[in-house]
Design a protein around this motif. Structure first.
Motif, PDB file in Angstrom:
ATOM      1  N   UNK A   1       0.808  -1.217   0.000  1.00 20.03           N
ATOM      2  CA  UNK A   1       0.000   0.000   0.000  1.00 20.03           C
ATOM      3  C   UNK A   1       0.843   1.270   0.000  1.00 20.03           C
ATOM      4  N   UNK A   2       2.155   1.133   0.098  1.00 21.27           N
ATOM      5  CA  UNK A   2       3.035   2.304   0.046  1.00 21.27           C
ATOM      6  C   UNK A   2       3.124   2.893  -1.364  1.00 21.27           C
ATOM      7  N   UNK A   3       2.643   2.142  -2.369  1.00 18.35           N
ATOM      8  CA  UNK A   3       2.609   2.681  -3.726  1.00 18.35           C
ATOM      9  C   UNK A   3       1.710   3.919  -3.807  1.00 18.35           C
ATOM     10  N   UNK A   4       0.694   3.970  -2.953  1.00 15.17           N
ATOM     11  CA  UNK A   4      -0.199   5.129  -2.947  1.00 15.17           C
ATOM     12  C   UNK A   4       0.539   6.401  -2.569  1.00 15.17           C
ATOM     13  N   UNK A   5       1.511   6.289  -1.668  1.00 17.89           N
ATOM     14  CA  UNK A   5       2.282   7.455  -1.254  1.00 17.89           C
ATOM     15  C   UNK A   5       3.076   7.989  -2.447  1.00 17.89           C
ATOM     16  N   UNK A   6       3.706   7.085  -3.199  1.00 20.95           N
ATOM     17  CA  UNK A   6       4.480   7.522  -4.367  1.00 20.95           C
ATOM     18  C   UNK A   6       3.583   8.166  -5.419  1.00 20.95           C
ATOM     19  N   UNK A   7       2.405   7.590  -5.633  1.00 19.71           N
ATOM     20  CA  UNK A   7       1.477   8.184  -6.597  1.00 19.71           C
ATOM     21  C   UNK A   7       1.014   9.558  -6.137  1.00 19.71           C
ATOM     22  N   UNK A   8       0.744   9.706  -4.853  1.00 22.01           N
ATOM     23  CA  UNK A   8       0.350  10.992  -4.288  1.00 22.01           C
ATOM     24  C   UNK A   8       1.468  12.027  -4.454  1.00 22.01           C
ATOM     25  N   UNK A   9       2.708  11.631  -4.166  1.00 17.24           N
ATOM     26  CA  UNK A   9       3.844  12.545  -4.300  1.00 17.24           C
ATOM     27  C   UNK A   9       4.026  12.980  -5.749  1.00 17.24           C
ATOM     28  N   UNK A  10       3.853  12.048  -6.658  1.00 16.60           N
ATOM     29  CA  UNK A  10       3.966  12.372  -8.081  1.00 16.60           C
ATOM     30  C   UNK A  10       2.885  13.362  -8.506  1.00 16.60           C
ATOM     31  N   UNK A  11       1.676  13.159  -8.025  1.00 16.23           N
ATOM     32  CA  UNK A  11       0.564  14.050  -8.353  1.00 16.23           C
ATOM     33  C   UNK A  11       0.796  15.456  -7.805  1.00 16.23           C
ATOM     34  N   UNK A  12       1.209  15.564  -6.554  1.00 13.48           N
ATOM     35  CA  UNK A  12       1.436  16.879  -5.947  1.00 13.48           C
ATOM     36  C   UNK A  12       2.578  17.606  -6.640  1.00 13.48           C
ATOM     37  N   UNK A  13       3.646  16.894  -6.998  1.00 17.73           N
ATOM     38  CA  UNK A  13       4.741  17.542  -7.722  1.00 17.73           C
ATOM     39  C   UNK A  13       4.313  17.964  -9.121  1.00 17.73           C
ATOM     40  N   UNK A  14       3.403  17.224  -9.753  1.00 16.73           N
ATOM     41  CA  UNK A  14       2.895  17.630 -11.063  1.00 16.73           C
ATOM     42  C   UNK A  14       2.087  18.929 -10.945  1.00 16.73           C
ATOM     43  N   UNK A  15       1.284  19.043  -9.902  1.00 20.00           N
ATOM     44  CA  UNK A  15       0.549  20.288  -9.668  1.00 20.00           C
ATOM     45  C   UNK A  15       1.517  21.436  -9.406  1.00 20.00           C
ATOM     46  N   UNK A  16       2.557  21.169  -8.635  1.00 21.55           N
ATOM     47  CA  UNK A  16       3.579  22.173  -8.342  1.00 21.55           C
ATOM     48  C   UNK A  16       4.289  22.610  -9.630  1.00 21.55           C
TER      49      UNK A  16
END
Length: 156
Positions: A123-138
Motif C-alpha cells: 500500500x506504500x505505492x499510494x504514497x508515491x502516486x500521491x507525491x507524483x501528483x502533488x509535484x505535477x501540480x507544483x
C-alpha cells in the motif's frame, strides 16, 4: 526501530506536511495566519526530510525507495521555500536561474519517484502516486508563475 516503523513514520510525516501545505494555501487571504502556516509547514517539511534521509540508511530492502521518493518530493519544495523566504518575486533579477533549478529538481524528482513507484511494494505505492501528483501540480503552478512574472506590463 524496525523497517515497518520507519516507513510508517515517513508516511505520517509526509501526510502531515501535505496537510499543513494545503492549510497554508487555504489561509492565503489572512496574511498573518498564512505566515504561521507556512512556517509550520516548513518546519514539518524539514523534519520529514531528515526522517527520510535517516530512513535511507536504515532500510535495506526495496522499500527504501519510499524515503528516496519523499526526498525527491521535498527537494523542489525546499528550494521553493528558500526562494519564498529570501523574497523572490517578479522584480528580482535572475529569477530564471531559480526557475531552471526548480524545473531540474522537479523533472529529476518525477523520474526517481516513478522508479520508486515501480520498486515499492504494498500500500506504500499510494504514497508515491500521491507525491507524483502533488509535484505535477507544483510543476504547473511554477510554469504559471514564470509566465505571469514574464508579462511585460507588470509593475517592476
Amino acid at each position: 526501530m524496525s523497517e515497518k516503523n520507519l516507513l510508517y513514520a515517513n508516511v505520517g510525516c509526509v501526510i502531515s506536511f501535505g496537510l499543513l501545505l494545503f492549510l497554508s494555501f487555504v489561509t492565503a487571504e489572512a496574511d498573518g495566519a498564512q505566515q504561521v502556516m507556512i512556517l509550520i509547514s516548513e518546519i514539518i517539511g524539514g523534519i520529514t526530510l531528515v526522517a527520510a534521509i535517516l530512513s535511507l540508511f536504515y532500510i535495506k530492502s526495496d522499500q527504501r525507495y519510499l524515503p528516496l521518493s519523499i526526498v525527491c518530493f521535498l527537494a523542489p519544495w525546499l528550494l521553493y521555500g528558500i526562494g519564498y523566504e529570501v523574497g523572490f518575486d517578479a522584480a528580482t533579477p535572475y529569477t530564471w536561474i531559480w526557475f531552471i533549478c526548480l524545473y531540474i529538481l522537479l523533472i529529476a524528482g518525477f523520474i526517481f519517484i516513478r522508479i520508486g513507484y515501480k520498486k515499492v511494494e504494498g500500500h506504500y505505492k499510494l504514497v508515491s502516486a500521491f507525491l507524483l501528483f502533488i509535484n505535477a501540480i507544483f510543476f504547473v503552478y511554477l510554469i504559471f508563475i514564470q509566465i505571469w512574472w514574464s508579462i511585460p506590463f507588470l509593475n517592476r
